[in-house]
Design an enzyme around this catalytic site. Sequence first.
Site, PDB file in Angstrom:
ATOM      1  N   GLU A   1      -0.907  -2.637  15.852  1.00 34.01           N
ATOM      2  CA  GLU A   1      -0.046  -2.124  14.620  1.00 34.01           C
ATOM      3  C   GLU A   1      -1.158  -1.823  13.564  1.00 34.01           C
ATOM      4  O   GLU A   1      -2.188  -2.419  13.421  1.00 34.01           O
ATOM      5  CB  GLU A   1       1.003  -2.900  14.296  1.00 34.01           C
ATOM      6  CG  GLU A   1       1.982  -2.544  13.145  1.00 34.01           C
ATOM      7  CD  GLU A   1       1.296  -2.669  11.795  1.00 34.01           C
ATOM      8  OE1 GLU A   1       1.783  -2.072  11.048  1.00 34.01           O
ATOM      9  OE2 GLU A   1       0.696  -3.651  11.641  1.00 34.01           O
ATOM     10  N   PHE A   2      -0.739  -0.714  12.537  1.00 32.11           N
ATOM     11  CA  PHE A   2      -1.576  -0.372  11.656  1.00 32.11           C
ATOM     12  C   PHE A   2      -2.071  -1.586  10.736  1.00 32.11           C
ATOM     13  O   PHE A   2      -3.269  -1.694  10.542  1.00 32.11           O
ATOM     14  CB  PHE A   2      -1.205   0.745  10.806  1.00 32.11           C
ATOM     15  CG  PHE A   2      -1.994   1.253   9.651  1.00 32.11           C
ATOM     16  CD1 PHE A   2      -2.678   2.044   9.924  1.00 32.11           C
ATOM     17  CD2 PHE A   2      -1.647   0.921   8.337  1.00 32.11           C
ATOM     18  CE1 PHE A   2      -3.999   2.524   8.983  1.00 32.11           C
ATOM     19  CE2 PHE A   2      -2.375   1.177   7.434  1.00 32.11           C
ATOM     20  CZ  PHE A   2      -3.510   1.837   7.561  1.00 32.11           C
ATOM     21  N   ASN A   3      -1.310  -2.244  10.187  1.00 33.99           N
ATOM     22  CA  ASN A   3      -1.557  -3.123   9.240  1.00 33.99           C
ATOM     23  C   ASN A   3      -2.500  -4.214   9.672  1.00 33.99           C
ATOM     24  O   ASN A   3      -3.509  -4.705   9.052  1.00 33.99           O
ATOM     25  CB  ASN A   3      -0.396  -3.859   8.504  1.00 33.99           C
ATOM     26  CG  ASN A   3       0.547  -3.009   7.356  1.00 33.99           C
ATOM     27  OD1 ASN A   3       0.092  -2.044   7.094  1.00 33.99           O
ATOM     28  ND2 ASN A   3       1.728  -3.387   7.462  1.00 33.99           N
TER      29      ASN A   3
ATOM     30  N   ASP B   1       1.000  -1.310   0.112  1.00 29.52           N
ATOM     31  CA  ASP B   1      -0.085   0.139  -0.111  1.00 29.52           C
ATOM     32  C   ASP B   1       0.737   1.194   0.034  1.00 29.52           C
ATOM     33  O   ASP B   1       0.860   2.078   0.941  1.00 29.52           O
ATOM     34  CB  ASP B   1      -0.925  -0.157   1.089  1.00 29.52           C
ATOM     35  CG  ASP B   1      -0.168  -0.217   2.550  1.00 29.52           C
ATOM     36  OD1 ASP B   1       0.804  -0.434   2.460  1.00 29.52           O
ATOM     37  OD2 ASP B   1      -0.671   0.382   3.498  1.00 29.52           O
TER      38      ASP B   1
ATOM     39  N   HIS C   1       9.870  -0.168   7.720  1.00 30.47           N
ATOM     40  CA  HIS C   1       9.207  -1.173   8.223  1.00 30.47           C
ATOM     41  C   HIS C   1       9.145  -2.116   7.239  1.00 30.47           C
ATOM     42  O   HIS C   1       9.787  -3.195   7.373  1.00 30.47           O
ATOM     43  CB  HIS C   1       7.718  -0.945   8.617  1.00 30.47           C
ATOM     44  CG  HIS C   1       7.412   0.195   9.649  1.00 30.47           C
ATOM     45  ND1 HIS C   1       7.561  -0.078  10.864  1.00 30.47           N
ATOM     46  CD2 HIS C   1       6.970   1.481   9.380  1.00 30.47           C
ATOM     47  CE1 HIS C   1       7.150   0.967  11.527  1.00 30.47           C
ATOM     48  NE2 HIS C   1       6.966   1.776  10.740  1.00 30.47           N
ATOM     49  N   ASP C   2       8.708  -1.762   5.951  1.00 36.61           N
ATOM     50  CA  ASP C   2       8.132  -2.738   4.975  1.00 36.61           C
ATOM     51  C   ASP C   2       9.647  -3.326   4.295  1.00 36.61           C
ATOM     52  O   ASP C   2       9.527  -4.474   3.958  1.00 36.61           O
ATOM     53  CB  ASP C   2       7.412  -1.937   3.963  1.00 36.61           C
ATOM     54  CG  ASP C   2       6.120  -1.857   4.471  1.00 36.61           C
ATOM     55  OD1 ASP C   2       5.702  -2.135   5.741  1.00 36.61           O
ATOM     56  OD2 ASP C   2       5.276  -1.021   3.902  1.00 36.61           O
TER      57      ASP C   2
ATOM     58  N   THR D   1       3.138  -6.156   2.775  1.00 46.57           N
ATOM     59  CA  THR D   1       3.220  -5.011   3.450  1.00 46.57           C
ATOM     60  C   THR D   1       2.260  -3.967   3.680  1.00 46.57           C
ATOM     61  O   THR D   1       2.474  -2.628   4.064  1.00 46.57           O
ATOM     62  CB  THR D   1       4.512  -4.676   3.039  1.00 46.57           C
ATOM     63  OG1 THR D   1       4.095  -3.861   1.856  1.00 46.57           O
ATOM     64  CG2 THR D   1       5.559  -5.299   2.831  1.00 46.57           C
TER      65      THR D   1
ATOM     66  N   ASP E   1       7.433   3.375   3.206  1.00 41.25           N
ATOM     67  CA  ASP E   1       8.209   2.133   3.316  1.00 41.25           C
ATOM     68  C   ASP E   1       8.018   0.990   2.250  1.00 41.25           C
ATOM     69  O   ASP E   1       9.082   0.523   2.102  1.00 41.25           O
ATOM     70  CB  ASP E   1       8.219   1.779   4.741  1.00 41.25           C
ATOM     71  CG  ASP E   1       6.932   1.826   5.263  1.00 41.25           C
ATOM     72  OD1 ASP E   1       6.166   2.197   4.820  1.00 41.25           O
ATOM     73  OD2 ASP E   1       6.677   0.837   6.208  1.00 41.25           O
ATOM     74  N   ASP E   2       6.789   0.997   2.043  1.00 39.06           N
ATOM     75  CA  ASP E   2       6.314   0.086   0.735  1.00 39.06           C
ATOM     76  C   ASP E   2       7.324   0.307  -0.378  1.00 39.06           C
ATOM     77  O   ASP E   2       7.727  -0.548  -1.228  1.00 39.06           O
ATOM     78  CB  ASP E   2       4.880   0.203   0.402  1.00 39.06           C
ATOM     79  CG  ASP E   2       4.006   0.038   1.807  1.00 39.06           C
ATOM     80  OD1 ASP E   2       3.432  -1.153   1.756  1.00 39.06           O
ATOM     81  OD2 ASP E   2       3.793   1.023   2.098  1.00 39.06           O
TER      82      ASP E   2
ATOM     83  N   ASN F   1      -2.561   2.488   3.750  1.00 42.78           N
ATOM     84  CA  ASN F   1      -2.002   3.872   3.851  1.00 42.78           C
ATOM     85  C   ASN F   1      -2.957   4.946   3.281  1.00 42.78           C
ATOM     86  O   ASN F   1      -3.114   5.917   3.964  1.00 42.78           O
ATOM     87  CB  ASN F   1      -0.634   4.012   3.456  1.00 42.78           C
ATOM     88  CG  ASN F   1       0.445   3.340   4.303  1.00 42.78           C
ATOM     89  OD1 ASN F   1       0.248   3.075   5.559  1.00 42.78           O
ATOM     90  ND2 ASN F   1       1.375   2.637   3.712  1.00 42.78           N
TER      91      ASN F   1
ATOM     92  N   ASN G   1       1.251   0.913  17.258  1.00 47.48           N
ATOM     93  CA  ASN G   1       1.690   2.245  16.752  1.00 47.48           C
ATOM     94  C   ASN G   1       0.345   2.909  16.441  1.00 47.48           C
ATOM     95  O   ASN G   1       0.276   4.196  16.567  1.00 47.48           O
ATOM     96  CB  ASN G   1       2.557   2.128  15.667  1.00 47.48           C
ATOM     97  CG  ASN G   1       2.045   1.609  14.314  1.00 47.48           C
ATOM     98  OD1 ASN G   1       1.020   1.101  14.258  1.00 47.48           O
ATOM     99  ND2 ASN G   1       2.831   1.576  13.385  1.00 47.48           N
TER     100      ASN G   1
END
Length: 311
Positions: free
Chosen positions: A163-165, A9, A238-239, A123, A13-14, A38, A157
């Site tokens: 966490e978001f995902n 997405d 992250h990703d 991711t 970081d993706d 995102n 987060n």
Amino acid sequence: TERIILDCDPGHDDALAMMLAAGDPRVELVAVTTCAGNQTVQKVTRNALSVCAVAGIDVPVAAGAAGPLVRPQMVAPDIHGESGLDGPVLPEPRRAVDPRHAVDLIIEEVMAAEPGTITLVPTGPLTNIALAMAKEPRIVERVKRVVLMGGGYTRGNRTPAAEFNIIADPEAAQAVFAGAWPVTMVGLDLTHQALATPEVVERIAAIGSPLSDFVVEVLTFFGHTYKEVQGFDAPPVHDLCCVAWVADPEVFTTRSAFVAVELTGTWTTGMTVTDFTDLLGQAHNTDVAIDLDHGRLWDMTVDALAALSAG
Ligand code: BDR
Ligand code: CA
């Protein structure tokens, strides 16, 4: 080489994950699929095509789910901006989006490949992967492994626990963890070690290409929002870590555990409950990422960006 489908997405970081996947010789990027996360699926798909254009990535890009399985949609403009990839000027796409739905692309590629040869690297929220499992359950035994960015065993987060995902589509995430395939969880405990420090940004800038300029702008914007919203001195990319592990499993250590996603907590919905000490007596379903080799991560990333810059 390790063949992967990157389900993402983009997302700052993706975008870096896409570049490492395309630029590292140990990874073969089969396709990019997108999922609302995102930002809306329209925005993140357009971003994926722009990243392909700037990095010279020439693989199918297919758009997927427009929202989560069950819950209302959640996006992250506070971290990634209105476009989902604010900061750099996003170049015009050079290729059209693949006509297939992301879920169908995933199923087709996995079923056409030799069993045990395709790794799925999600991711973003896990909606596409869960839908693909539901539409063609045989992918579960054919996929080599799922290496996902999501969750954490000590922190969240989006909420203190989540966490978001994962919280963006907890039902999908739970289906993926519960699937009878090997799962590697690259959560916040790991990715908060993957900081793009000023030294890292300097090394990337020193490549001196249009692509490295683009990446510096991506990391600068990401650094600002991470400072403002989360109080970080440098942004955690992250990703990128998921792709890095596929390229070189020595980039981080893992520990096996049972992981389940909380779906009914008042304050803890979306938490990845991680049972390292077998208190629940459940079979282990996940290799949980623990310690990152920061130098190794950024060496391979700088090498990949230099390789893509050389064309
Ligand atoms: C995850 O959420 C998104 O904002 C990032 O792209 C990453 O995949 C981190 O929680
Ligand atoms: Ca992401």
